[in-house]
Design an enzyme around this catalytic site. Structure first.
Site, PDB file in Angstrom:
ATOM      1  N   ASP A  23       0.777  -1.255   0.019  1.00  0.00           N
ATOM      2  CA  ASP A  23       0.055  -0.069   0.072  1.00  0.00           C
ATOM      3  C   ASP A  23       0.856   1.466   0.043  1.00  0.00           C
ATOM      4  OD1 ASP A  23      -1.935   2.013   0.288  1.00  0.00           O
ATOM      5  OD2 ASP A  23      -2.378   1.496   2.658  1.00  0.00           O
ATOM      6  N   ASN A  25      -0.645   4.649  -0.341  1.00  0.00           N
ATOM      7  CA  ASN A  25      -1.535   5.750   0.222  1.00  0.00           C
ATOM      8  C   ASN A  25      -2.235   5.752   1.653  1.00  0.00           C
ATOM      9  OD1 ASN A  25      -3.298   4.011  -0.742  1.00  0.00           O
ATOM     10  ND2 ASN A  25      -4.425   5.668  -1.999  1.00  0.00           N
ATOM     11  N   ASP A  27      -4.353   3.554   2.614  1.00  0.00           N
ATOM     12  CA  ASP A  27      -5.637   3.244   2.894  1.00  0.00           C
ATOM     13  C   ASP A  27      -6.069   1.840   3.280  1.00  0.00           C
ATOM     14  OD1 ASP A  27      -4.958   2.118   0.550  1.00  0.00           O
ATOM     15  OD2 ASP A  27      -6.833   2.858  -0.597  1.00  0.00           O
ATOM     16  N   ASP A  31      -1.432  -1.245  -3.633  1.00  0.00           N
ATOM     17  CA  ASP A  31      -2.079  -0.450  -5.121  1.00  0.00           C
ATOM     18  C   ASP A  31      -0.732  -0.497  -6.021  1.00  0.00           C
ATOM     19  OD1 ASP A  31       0.022   1.536  -3.985  1.00  0.00           O
ATOM     20  OD2 ASP A  31      -1.824   2.276  -2.813  1.00  0.00           O
ATOM     21  N   ASP A 100      -4.836  -9.783 -16.003  1.00  0.00           N
ATOM     22  CA  ASP A 100      -5.969 -10.646 -15.963  1.00  0.00           C
ATOM     23  C   ASP A 100      -6.814 -10.589 -17.130  1.00  0.00           C
ATOM     24  OD1 ASP A 100      -7.322 -12.797 -14.742  1.00  0.00           O
ATOM     25  OD2 ASP A 100      -6.138 -12.568 -12.885  1.00  0.00           O
ATOM     26  N   ASP A 310      -6.192 -18.522  -5.204  1.00  0.00           N
ATOM     27  CA  ASP A 310      -7.375 -19.252  -5.214  1.00  0.00           C
ATOM     28  C   ASP A 310      -7.044 -20.559  -4.105  1.00  0.00           C
ATOM     29  OD1 ASP A 310      -9.015 -17.571  -6.808  1.00  0.00           O
ATOM     30  OD2 ASP A 310      -8.309 -18.792  -8.606  1.00  0.00           O
TER      31      ASP A 310
HETATM   32  C1  GLC Z   1     -10.963 -17.674 -11.298  1.00  0.00           C
HETATM   33  C2  GLC Z   1     -10.337 -16.770 -10.424  1.00  0.00           C
HETATM   34  C3  GLC Z   1     -10.720 -16.387  -8.955  1.00  0.00           C
HETATM   35  C4  GLC Z   1     -12.097 -15.846  -9.283  1.00  0.00           C
HETATM   36  C5  GLC Z   1     -13.189 -16.701 -10.396  1.00  0.00           C
HETATM   37  C6  GLC Z   1     -14.173 -16.163 -10.759  1.00  0.00           C
HETATM   38  O1  GLC Z   1     -11.254 -18.899 -10.572  1.00  0.00           O
HETATM   39  O2  GLC Z   1      -8.898 -17.074 -10.232  1.00  0.00           O
HETATM   40  O3  GLC Z   1     -10.137 -15.688  -8.089  1.00  0.00           O
HETATM   41  O4  GLC Z   1     -13.061 -16.093  -8.247  1.00  0.00           O
HETATM   42  O5  GLC Z   1     -12.366 -17.145 -11.655  1.00  0.00           O
HETATM   43  O6  GLC Z   1     -13.826 -15.060 -11.718  1.00  0.00           O
END
Ligand code: GLC
Length: 530
Positions: A23, A25, A27, A31, A100, A310
């Site tokens: 972080d 800033n 909060d 970031d 992503d 995950d």
């Molecule tokens: C993928 C991501 C996960 C997310 C899911 C829904 O498995 O890695 O973090 O919750 O997709 O987008």
């Protein structure tokens, strides 16, 4: 023309969960400027690419996997200027940026969905899946029905994940045009690749009851990623990982993705997500070997990983995260990251992060584990339910990165971080690790330095030795010039013999003897063979 992916073998990817990295800033949320301030650290590990979990505008019901604007940065993380600075600074240091790409669903706050849900006549209506009544009994991945009622149209919409994550209807060509334009927007900015979230979900077959791997999956992937100007963009898909589906998605003649994650070895040691089961590292080894052989045979890229955002920490589930934490963490790194493929290191893995233990629900945030809690409340005793969540929650690996041993761990200047620190952060943090004689991050640096120096460790072939010996993983990586032996002993101390001898290159113990002899629990060593 046969496409060669050989340059991908030089990649070492460091995955960042932006909320929890650094972080800048005060909060309490990590970031982009925080990431900029740590680029040298990432580089020092030997990484040359960063995969950024979603930083786009989002109501954050699934921490950014619910996107409300694909072309803007969420104010939590900064501005587009910050992003441009991050990209430029990373590139200057020779670090690639992988974004992503979340295309199975948007946020329910996305303009498309706000329009779509307003009336059946709205031009965006067809961007999503609608039905007069739930078409089937599909459950959302996060609990509850996958169909949600929408008052304005008197219909139900599909959400494979949270209610706030409606599934996008890829059968609509307009939707595909939108995603092509989104990919191009980021490519034009200069990003180097995409990690494609739940990509196999974009084609469904309602008649057959298929929520993923529908009949048009490959056609859609090709339509977006098979375009000529994306030839040098790195792509990695999160998708089903049977041998057939990987060949279909990553085969060199397919023009789809460069690589796909394989997670099968990460299911060892648990039933479903929340129940531990007895296990041995040998089971993981068997799966890894199978994939090494398969990807080698078909000239496919393999992703080397044990952790991501995950999953709870692999180290805690599969090895000893207490008195042998250093040995276990380094052993796992050697066993996995010296195989043939692209290493993906998840933030915190390089300091041996371990699962937390919290006894109140308020210390959790993960929509998935909270959904599991809700579904099982009253059915499973409270204390057991909490145990299960501690074991399986994705929050384990999402807790703020502990840079040092101070109260706020060098993560933030705010009083509270967005999610409580890992319960062992006083003990497990970067500064303590670097000071320790048994430093996991130092081992990582040495390991990736070695991988960078030795072509055989990147592009060389893989061959297993001691195939039938239990409780250890022994293999050779070689090309015409170099031959490297990797010996990883697992849970129990034992003697390993019958190995070729060579010069010691790396070890997590002060190994005196040669390759043959006694190995302590989780001892590992790497040798250069003649
Ligand atoms: C993928 C991501 C996960 C997310 C899911 C829904 O498995 O890695 O973090 O919750 O997709 O987008």
């Amino acid at each position: 023309m046969k496409k060669s992916f050989s340059d991908c073998y030089d990649l070492v990817v460091y995955q960042i969960y932006p909320r929890s990295f650094k972080d800048s800033n005060a909060d309490g949320v990590g970031d982009l400027c925080g990431i900029i301030s740590k680029l040298d650290y990432i580089k020092s590990l030997g990484a040359n690419a960063i995969w950024l979990c979603p930083i786009f505008k989002s109501p954050q019901c699934d921490n950014g996997y619910d996107i409300s604007d694909y072309r803007d940065i969420d104010p939590l993380y900064g501005t587009m200027d910050d992003f441009d600075r991050l990209l430029a600074a990373a590139h200057e240091k020779g670090i690639k940026i992988i974004m992503d790409f979340v295309a199975n669903h948007t946020s329910s706050e996305h303009e498309w969905f706000r329009e779509a849900r307003s009336s059946k006549e709205n031009p965006y209506h067809g961007y999503y899946y609608w039905a007069d009544r739930p078409l089937n009994d599909w459950r959302s991945e996060f609990g509850g029905s996958a169909w949600e009622y929408n008052e304005a149209t008197g219909e139900y919409y599909l959400h494979s994940f949270a209610v706030g994550q409606p599934d996008v209807n890829w059968t609509n060509p307009k939707v595909r045009e939108e995603y092509k334009a989104i990919v191009d927007f980021w490519v034009n900015k200069g990003v180097d690749g995409f990690r494609c979230d739940v990509l196999d979900h974009i084609s469904k077959d309602f008649k057959k009851g298929l929520r993923r791997n529908g009949p048009h999956l490959h056609e859609y992937i090709r339509e977006v990623f098979g375009r000529d100007h994306l030839e040098n963009i790195y792509t990695v898909g999160e998708a089903e990982t049977t041998t057939e589906s990987i060949l279909a998605t990553c085969g060199q003649d397919r023009k789809e993705l460069k690589s796909v994650f394989q997670f099968s070895h990460l299911a060892v040691g648990r039933r479903g997500k929340y129940t531990p089961v007895p296990h041995r590292m040998d089971e993981v080894k068997k799966i890894l070997v199978r994939w090494q052989r398969f990807t080698q045979k078909h000239d496919l890229l393999y992703i080397l990983l044990t952790d991501n955002h995950d999953r709870p920490w692999f180290l805690s589930r599969m090895a000893n995260d207490r008195e042998l934490r250093y040995e276990s963490a380094t052993n796992i790194a050697a066993a996995v990251f010296l195989l043939k493929g692209i290493p993906f290191v998840y933030e915190g893995q390089e300091i041996g992060c371990a699962n937390s233990h919290y006894s109140d629900l308020a210390s959790f945030n993960d929509v998935e584990c909270l959904g599991y809690y809700k579904e099982n409340e009253g059915k499973i005793p409270e204390s057991e339910l909490l145990e299960r969540i501690n074991f399986g929650s994705r929050d384990n690996s999402r807790r703020p990165f502990a840079w040092d041993e101070t109260e706020s761990h060098g993560f933030t200047e705010a009083k509270e971080p967005w999610l409580p620190y890992a319960t062992r952060s006083k003990e497990i943090n970067l500064s303590s690790d670097e000071k320790s004689e048994k430093s996991i991050s130092r081992f990582y640096r040495a390991l990736f330095a070695l991988r960078g120096e030795r072509e055989a460790l990147r592009r060389g072939s893989f061959r297993q030795l001691k195939r039938f010996k239990r409780n250890c993983f022994v293999y050779v990586r070689e090309n015409e010039k170099e031959k490297i032996l990797v010996v990883c002993n697992f849970e129990k101390a034992q003697k390993i013999s019958g190995l070729p001898e060579g010069k010691l290159l790396l070890s997590n113990a002060r190994r005196q003897s040669g390759a043959n002899g006694e190995y302590a629990a989780f001892e590992c060593a790497v040798y250069e063979l003649e």
